[in-house]
Design a protein around this motif. Structure first.
Motif, mmCIF file in Angstrom:
data_model
loop_
_atom_site.group_PDB
_atom_site.id
_atom_site.type_symbol
_atom_site.label_atom_id
_atom_site.label_comp_id
_atom_site.label_asym_id
_atom_site.label_seq_id
_atom_site.Cartn_x
_atom_site.Cartn_y
_atom_site.Cartn_z
ATOM 1 N N TYR A 35 42.125 40.131 53.623
ATOM 2 C CA TYR A 35 43.008 40.982 52.826
ATOM 3 C C TYR A 35 42.369 42.342 52.590
ATOM 4 O O TYR A 35 43.019 43.384 52.696
ATOM 5 N N HIS A 124 52.650 43.807 51.624
ATOM 6 C CA HIS A 124 53.544 43.298 50.590
ATOM 7 C C HIS A 124 53.159 43.881 49.243
ATOM 8 O O HIS A 124 52.058 44.385 49.060
ATOM 9 N N MET A 141 54.379 34.181 50.541
ATOM 10 C CA MET A 141 53.285 34.426 51.485
ATOM 11 C C MET A 141 53.466 33.563 52.737
ATOM 12 O O MET A 141 53.263 34.024 53.855
ATOM 13 N N LEU A 146 52.114 35.939 55.566
ATOM 14 C CA LEU A 146 51.097 36.828 55.010
ATOM 15 C C LEU A 146 49.864 36.088 54.528
ATOM 16 O O LEU A 146 48.929 36.708 54.048
ATOM 17 N N ASN A 147 49.852 34.791 54.658
ATOM 18 C CA ASN A 147 48.679 34.017 54.249
ATOM 19 C C ASN A 147 47.758 33.746 55.420
ATOM 20 O O ASN A 147 46.779 33.028 55.295
#
Length: 153
Positions: A35, A124, A141, A146-147
């Motif tokens: 991230y 996001h 997510m 997005l994870n």
């Protein structure tokens, strides 16, 4: 204006333990590492905090080349396109490329997607007053992938 960035205070664990470091003792990168790496990409589109009942979206271009592309902002629950525009991001700049009316009390999970000549990206933003339901966040997510550590790589 030319001095910005992030100091990674706790980059690496010194011994096997549970901590907030982003790389463990065995040099395995934790999810937070990915991230942070995405947030420090040479080009990204980000959302600013709500001001005067509006949310600005900015193209952050840390490269030495102008970036042109197309972006859209989606509502994470309905997949409704809330904002869609072409943009140009000048060299080494942060430029407001769009604005969306937004209530301070709106709890929303926004998906930012973009395409440029050099590739595509996703980001996001979660807005609204806390608390936010963690299970709902994790569902978003998962829904948008997005994870995953490999996104935008």
């Amino acid at each position: 204006p030319y001095k910005s960035g992030v100091i990674w205070w706790n980059l690496l664990d010194g011994w096997p333990q549970m901590s907030d470091a982003v790389v463990d003792y065995y040099f395995t990168k934790k999810l937070a590492y990915h991230y942070i790496k995405r947030s420090q990409a040479p080009f990204a589109i980000v959302a600013d905090e709500i001001k005067d009942w509006n949310m600005d979206f900015c193209a952050c271009n840390d490269t030495l080349e102008q970036v042109r592309g197309h972006f859209r902002v989606l509502d994470g629950e309905t997949d409704e396109v809330l904002l869609e525009k072409d943009f140009t991001a000048p060299v080494n700049s942060t430029t407001v490329i769009g604005r969306l009316p937004m209530f301070y009390s709106d709890k929303r999970f926004l998906i930012l997607r973009w395409e440029t000549d050099s590739g595509a990206g996703v980001n996001h933003y979660v807005c609204g007053y806390p608390p936010l339901d963690l299970n709902r966040y994790m569902q978003f997510m998962e829904k948008y992938g997005l994870n995953r550590a490999d996104i935008n790589e």
